[in-house]
Design a protein around this motif. Structure first.
Motif, PDB file in Angstrom:
ATOM      1  N   VAL A 105      21.856  26.227  24.414  1.00 39.27           N
ATOM      2  CA  VAL A 105      20.768  26.000  25.575  1.00 39.27           C
ATOM      3  C   VAL A 105      20.409  24.457  25.687  1.00 39.27           C
ATOM      4  CG1 VAL A 105      18.479  26.125  25.987  1.00 39.27           C
ATOM      5  CG2 VAL A 105      19.886  28.043  25.530  1.00 39.27           C
ATOM      6  N   LEU A 106      20.490  23.788  24.358  1.00 37.59           N
ATOM      7  CA  LEU A 106      20.171  22.384  24.043  1.00 37.59           C
ATOM      8  C   LEU A 106      21.411  21.527  24.738  1.00 37.59           C
ATOM      9  CD1 LEU A 106      18.937  22.036  20.538  1.00 37.59           C
ATOM     10  CD2 LEU A 106      17.532  21.498  22.666  1.00 37.59           C
ATOM     11  N   ALA A 107      22.626  22.000  24.715  1.00 39.23           N
ATOM     12  CA  ALA A 107      23.932  21.382  25.403  1.00 39.23           C
ATOM     13  C   ALA A 107      23.569  21.496  26.956  1.00 39.23           C
ATOM     14  CB  ALA A 107      25.195  22.058  25.148  1.00 39.23           C
ATOM     15  N   GLN A 108      22.679  22.062  27.449  1.00 39.63           N
ATOM     16  CA  GLN A 108      22.545  22.099  28.946  1.00 39.63           C
ATOM     17  C   GLN A 108      21.038  21.658  29.342  1.00 39.63           C
ATOM     18  OE1 GLN A 108      23.661  25.914  31.145  1.00 39.63           O
ATOM     19  NE2 GLN A 108      24.467  26.627  28.778  1.00 39.63           N
ATOM     20  N   LEU A 109      20.482  20.991  28.330  1.00 44.26           N
ATOM     21  CA  LEU A 109      19.299  20.454  28.649  1.00 44.26           C
ATOM     22  C   LEU A 109      19.150  19.071  27.911  1.00 44.26           C
ATOM     23  CD1 LEU A 109      16.744  23.593  28.032  1.00 44.26           C
ATOM     24  CD2 LEU A 109      17.163  22.525  30.326  1.00 44.26           C
ATOM     25  N   PRO A 110      19.532  18.005  28.471  1.00 52.10           N
ATOM     26  CA  PRO A 110      19.502  16.662  28.102  1.00 52.10           C
ATOM     27  C   PRO A 110      18.161  16.293  27.657  1.00 52.10           C
ATOM     28  CG  PRO A 110      20.711  17.046  30.249  1.00 52.10           C
ATOM     29  CD  PRO A 110      20.102  17.878  30.034  1.00 52.10           C
ATOM     30  N   GLU A 111      17.033  16.595  28.400  1.00 46.54           N
ATOM     31  CA  GLU A 111      15.862  16.542  27.803  1.00 46.54           C
ATOM     32  C   GLU A 111      15.126  17.106  26.724  1.00 46.54           C
ATOM     33  OE1 GLU A 111      13.730  16.238  31.523  1.00 46.54           O
ATOM     34  OE2 GLU A 111      14.111  13.843  31.722  1.00 46.54           O
ATOM     35  N   GLY A 112      15.811  18.339  26.290  1.00 53.55           N
ATOM     36  CA  GLY A 112      15.489  19.288  25.626  1.00 53.55           C
ATOM     37  C   GLY A 112      15.560  18.646  24.015  1.00 53.55           C
ATOM     38  N   VAL A 113      14.452  19.211  23.099  1.00 53.59           N
ATOM     39  CA  VAL A 113      14.608  18.786  21.667  1.00 53.59           C
ATOM     40  C   VAL A 113      14.477  20.232  20.798  1.00 53.59           C
ATOM     41  CG1 VAL A 113      14.283  16.362  21.896  1.00 53.59           C
ATOM     42  CG2 VAL A 113      12.370  18.081  21.449  1.00 53.59           C
ATOM     43  N   PRO A 114      14.979  20.400  19.869  1.00 55.49           N
ATOM     44  CA  PRO A 114      14.581  21.583  19.033  1.00 55.49           C
ATOM     45  C   PRO A 114      13.059  21.555  18.666  1.00 55.49           C
ATOM     46  CG  PRO A 114      16.474  20.419  18.133  1.00 55.49           C
ATOM     47  CD  PRO A 114      15.962  19.442  19.157  1.00 55.49           C
ATOM     48  N   ALA A 115      12.519  22.688  18.928  1.00 59.01           N
ATOM     49  CA  ALA A 115      11.157  22.698  18.358  1.00 59.01           C
ATOM     50  C   ALA A 115      11.241  22.723  16.876  1.00 59.01           C
ATOM     51  CB  ALA A 115      10.486  24.174  18.751  1.00 59.01           C
ATOM     52  N   SER A 116      10.096  22.352  16.299  1.00 53.74           N
ATOM     53  CA  SER A 116      10.007  21.766  14.840  1.00 53.74           C
ATOM     54  C   SER A 116       9.548  23.192  13.885  1.00 53.74           C
ATOM     55  CB  SER A 116       8.964  20.897  14.442  1.00 53.74           C
ATOM     56  OG  SER A 116       7.662  21.145  15.030  1.00 53.74           O
ATOM     57  N   LEU A 117       8.942  24.064  14.628  1.00 49.31           N
ATOM     58  CA  LEU A 117       8.487  25.148  13.832  1.00 49.31           C
ATOM     59  C   LEU A 117       9.237  26.655  13.776  1.00 49.31           C
ATOM     60  CD1 LEU A 117       4.592  24.581  14.127  1.00 49.31           C
ATOM     61  CD2 LEU A 117       5.893  23.757  12.478  1.00 49.31           C
ATOM     62  N   SER A 118       9.567  26.693  15.302  1.00 49.04           N
ATOM     63  CA  SER A 118      10.166  27.999  15.801  1.00 49.04           C
ATOM     64  C   SER A 118      11.740  27.512  15.726  1.00 49.04           C
ATOM     65  CB  SER A 118       9.739  28.688  16.914  1.00 49.04           C
ATOM     66  OG  SER A 118      10.647  29.521  17.467  1.00 49.04           O
ATOM     67  N   PRO A 119      12.774  28.592  15.142  1.00 52.26           N
ATOM     68  CA  PRO A 119      13.911  28.377  15.124  1.00 52.26           C
ATOM     69  C   PRO A 119      14.661  28.696  16.423  1.00 52.26           C
ATOM     70  CG  PRO A 119      13.538  30.286  13.813  1.00 52.26           C
ATOM     71  CD  PRO A 119      12.301  29.691  14.242  1.00 52.26           C
ATOM     72  N   VAL A 168      12.704  25.483  21.997  1.00 51.62           N
ATOM     73  CA  VAL A 168      13.173  24.202  22.655  1.00 51.62           C
ATOM     74  C   VAL A 168      11.879  23.502  23.369  1.00 51.62           C
ATOM     75  CG1 VAL A 168      14.703  22.992  24.374  1.00 51.62           C
ATOM     76  CG2 VAL A 168      15.577  24.957  22.825  1.00 51.62           C
ATOM     77  N   ARG A 169      11.717  22.239  23.298  1.00 53.14           N
ATOM     78  CA  ARG A 169      10.520  21.604  23.782  1.00 53.14           C
ATOM     79  C   ARG A 169      11.019  20.533  24.940  1.00 53.14           C
ATOM     80  NH1 ARG A 169       5.469  19.959  20.354  1.00 53.14           N
ATOM     81  NH2 ARG A 169       5.133  22.256  20.839  1.00 53.14           N
ATOM     82  N   LEU A 170      10.566  20.578  26.114  1.00 49.69           N
ATOM     83  CA  LEU A 170      10.784  19.903  27.247  1.00 49.69           C
ATOM     84  C   LEU A 170       9.591  18.974  27.667  1.00 49.69           C
ATOM     85  CD1 LEU A 170      12.771  22.320  29.372  1.00 49.69           C
ATOM     86  CD2 LEU A 170      13.842  20.266  28.242  1.00 49.69           C
ATOM     87  N   PRO A 171       9.677  17.950  28.390  1.00 56.22           N
ATOM     88  CA  PRO A 171       8.499  17.221  28.853  1.00 56.22           C
ATOM     89  C   PRO A 171       7.709  18.123  29.778  1.00 56.22           C
ATOM     90  CG  PRO A 171      10.533  16.140  29.098  1.00 56.22           C
ATOM     91  CD  PRO A 171      11.177  17.368  28.782  1.00 56.22           C
ATOM     92  N   GLU A 172       6.117  17.946  29.788  1.00 51.97           N
ATOM     93  CA  GLU A 172       5.272  18.762  30.511  1.00 51.97           C
ATOM     94  C   GLU A 172       5.856  18.632  31.938  1.00 51.97           C
ATOM     95  OE1 GLU A 172       2.018  19.167  33.223  1.00 51.97           O
ATOM     96  OE2 GLU A 172       2.832  17.120  32.628  1.00 51.97           O
ATOM     97  N   GLY A 173       5.882  19.748  32.714  1.00 52.57           N
ATOM     98  CA  GLY A 173       6.176  19.946  34.218  1.00 52.57           C
ATOM     99  C   GLY A 173       7.644  19.941  34.455  1.00 52.57           C
ATOM    100  N   SER A 174       8.559  20.010  33.570  1.00 51.32           N
ATOM    101  CA  SER A 174       9.720  20.389  33.811  1.00 51.32           C
ATOM    102  C   SER A 174      10.123  21.409  34.582  1.00 51.32           C
ATOM    103  CB  SER A 174      10.576  20.379  32.590  1.00 51.32           C
ATOM    104  OG  SER A 174      10.553  19.165  31.767  1.00 51.32           O
ATOM    105  N   PRO A 175      10.954  21.602  35.682  1.00 53.49           N
ATOM    106  CA  PRO A 175      11.133  22.667  36.471  1.00 53.49           C
ATOM    107  C   PRO A 175      12.173  23.412  36.032  1.00 53.49           C
ATOM    108  CG  PRO A 175      12.543  20.740  37.398  1.00 53.49           C
ATOM    109  CD  PRO A 175      11.638  20.310  36.096  1.00 53.49           C
ATOM    110  N   ILE A 176      11.777  24.122  34.796  1.00 53.89           N
ATOM    111  CA  ILE A 176      12.815  25.243  34.426  1.00 53.89           C
ATOM    112  C   ILE A 176      13.012  26.454  34.950  1.00 53.89           C
ATOM    113  CG2 ILE A 176      11.014  26.431  32.973  1.00 53.89           C
ATOM    114  CD1 ILE A 176      14.732  25.626  31.724  1.00 53.89           C
ATOM    115  N   GLU A 177      12.210  26.836  35.963  1.00 57.11           N
ATOM    116  CA  GLU A 177      12.488  27.947  36.760  1.00 57.11           C
ATOM    117  C   GLU A 177      13.413  27.996  37.836  1.00 57.11           C
ATOM    118  OE1 GLU A 177       8.715  30.194  37.664  1.00 57.11           O
ATOM    119  OE2 GLU A 177       7.918  30.341  35.587  1.00 57.11           O
ATOM    120  N   GLN A 178      13.904  26.514  37.935  1.00 60.72           N
ATOM    121  CA  GLN A 178      14.699  26.345  39.005  1.00 60.72           C
ATOM    122  C   GLN A 178      16.247  26.562  38.270  1.00 60.72           C
ATOM    123  OE1 GLN A 178      13.821  22.908  41.338  1.00 60.72           O
ATOM    124  NE2 GLN A 178      11.713  23.475  41.312  1.00 60.72           N
ATOM    125  N   SER A 179      16.146  26.371  36.999  1.00 59.44           N
ATOM    126  CA  SER A 179      17.283  26.246  36.248  1.00 59.44           C
ATOM    127  C   SER A 179      18.218  27.741  36.045  1.00 59.44           C
ATOM    128  CB  SER A 179      17.332  25.748  34.785  1.00 59.44           C
ATOM    129  OG  SER A 179      18.075  25.909  33.982  1.00 59.44           O
TER     130      SER A 179
END
Length: 394
Positions: free
Chosen positions: A148-162, A165-176
């Motif tokens: 998933v991270l390979a397809q989301l350049p702005e995404g970073v691994p979440a620090s607590l949940s394995p 994935v964390r994205l900037p607020e307002g990212s249009p993920i439902e269009q992905s």
């Protein structure tokens, strides 16, 4: 729209939102959408600017303001450029003479301040109103986090949940395609931890007692590898109806749904008594932990509603306990930072049910608070939650 006209539009919207908060009416987002549907002349920049003004005023005002104008004047009292737009121009707000009521600034309504969990100081309380990022949960039934991270350049691994994935607020993920194909679900990282605390395993019987639209149910399905019996129950038909297409998209069609009659849940749940390896009680609550996503919720909560919620939580916990088999567990969770709904609620459960004991893993993220865990935006960079796991010994 001119800048003053945008301010006036925000005031009108705030008037409606304040009235709805008093009367338990529609949510702010619903009112904003309806407002602009009737005003097609407003462009996308206008809509965005007005919405930003509305939510800035809501975030600033801890107490329910007297009016939309008072809420906006409170914001203008701290912003000279905004104050200058109260100029009496056509379609704009009337001039401000400095003598009108102005909404006070606060993160927490005064009546709630003594009820907030003690570890949350004023700085942490203020963080409850910050903008939230967008968290995703990777659906391990279909893919892994690295893919998933390979397809989301702005995404970073979440620090607590394995699986996070964390994205900037307002990212249009439902269009992905990731979302459309069920590879990810939108879910706060703290909520992901609650599902993992259940430690659901393939072949088990797991019940999500207050499933809603099924966000945690889908996380449990991934942990169970789509094998076993996973039951999602709720008292609101429309919520459960949203789970079916989500489950199909996620590849979790083995999930069962069970519609309950509020106040008479025992009749439908009786066949499941003593059968569950784990019961998740994600109880109805004040939502104080989600203020950064829904700041107007502060205006809707009152002492009478809180008392009803606390009584309902206790009743649901006792109902869920009867579904757990000997040696099984129950996970209790609320998106609240009030001790009445968290630490105190679990302590009261133990007093009513002597055959249960706390069963938290030692490596669980968050702050230990009583028999459970407290998560907050400032400390853990998640929504605010209290959760606990209890084991049935007899």
């Amino acid at each position: 729209m001119t800048p003053p006209a945008r301010v006036q539009a925000a005031i009108e919207l705030l008037d409606g939102i304040i009235l709805a908060a008093r009367d338990n009416g529609p949510a702010a987002d619903t009112l904003i959408a309806a407002y602009f549907k009737a005003r097609r002349y407003a462009g996308s920049k206008d809509r965005r600017a007005v919405r930003d003004l509305v939510y800035a005023a809501i975030r600033r005002s801890g107490e329910l303001p007297e009016s939309g104008r008072a809420a906006m004047l409170g914001l203008a009292s701290e912003n000279a450029e905004l104050a200058a737009l109260f100029d009496g121009s056509p379609h704009g707000p009337l001039p401000w003479d400095g003598r009108e009521p102005v909404a006070s600034a606060a993160a927490v309504p005064s009546w709630l301040t003594p009820l907030i969990a003690a570890p949350l100081d004023k700085d942490e309380q203020a963080a409850l109103l910050a903008r939230a990022p967008l968290d995703l949960r990777v659906n391990r039934l279909k893919t892994g986090r690295e893919e998933v991270l390979a397809q989301l350049p702005e995404g970073v691994p979440a620090s607590l949940s394995p699986d996070g994935v964390r994205l900037p607020e307002g990212s249009p993920i439902e269009q992905s395609p990731l979302w459309r194909e069920g590879l990810v679900e939108v879910q706060d990282e703290g909520s992901q931890l609650i599902a993992r605390l259940c430690e659901a395993q393939p072949g088990q019987t797991v019940i999500d007692l207050c499933a809603g639209a099924g966000g945690k149910t889908l996380a449990l399905a991934a942990d169970m590898q789509a094998s076993g019996r996973l039951i999602a129950s709720d008292t609101i038909r429309s919520r459960l109806a949203r789970l079916e297409p989500r489950a199909e998209r996620a590849g979790a069609s083995f999930i069962e749904t069970l519609l309950l009659d509020q106040g008479h849940e025992a009749e439908r749940l009786e066949p499941l008594a003593g059968m569950a390896d784990c019961v998740l009680v994600d109880a109805p609550c004040s939502g104080t932990g989600t203020w950064r996503r829904n700041p107007e919720a502060r205006w809707r909560l009152n002492p009478v509603r809180l008392e009803r919620l606390v009584a309902e939580q206790a009743r649901i916990m006792d109902s869920g306990a009867g579904l757990v088999k000997q040696g099984g567990t129950m996970v209790y969770a609320v998106c609240s930072l009030l001790d009445r709904e968290g630490r105190d609620q679990v302590d009261a459960f133990f007093r009513r049910n002597p055959g249960w004991a706390a069963d938290l893993p030692r490596d669980m993220p968050g702050r230990r608070w009583g028999a459970g865990i407290l998560l907050s935006p400032a400390h853990d960079r998640t929504d605010g939650f209290f959760f606990a796991r209890m084991k049935k010994s007899c």
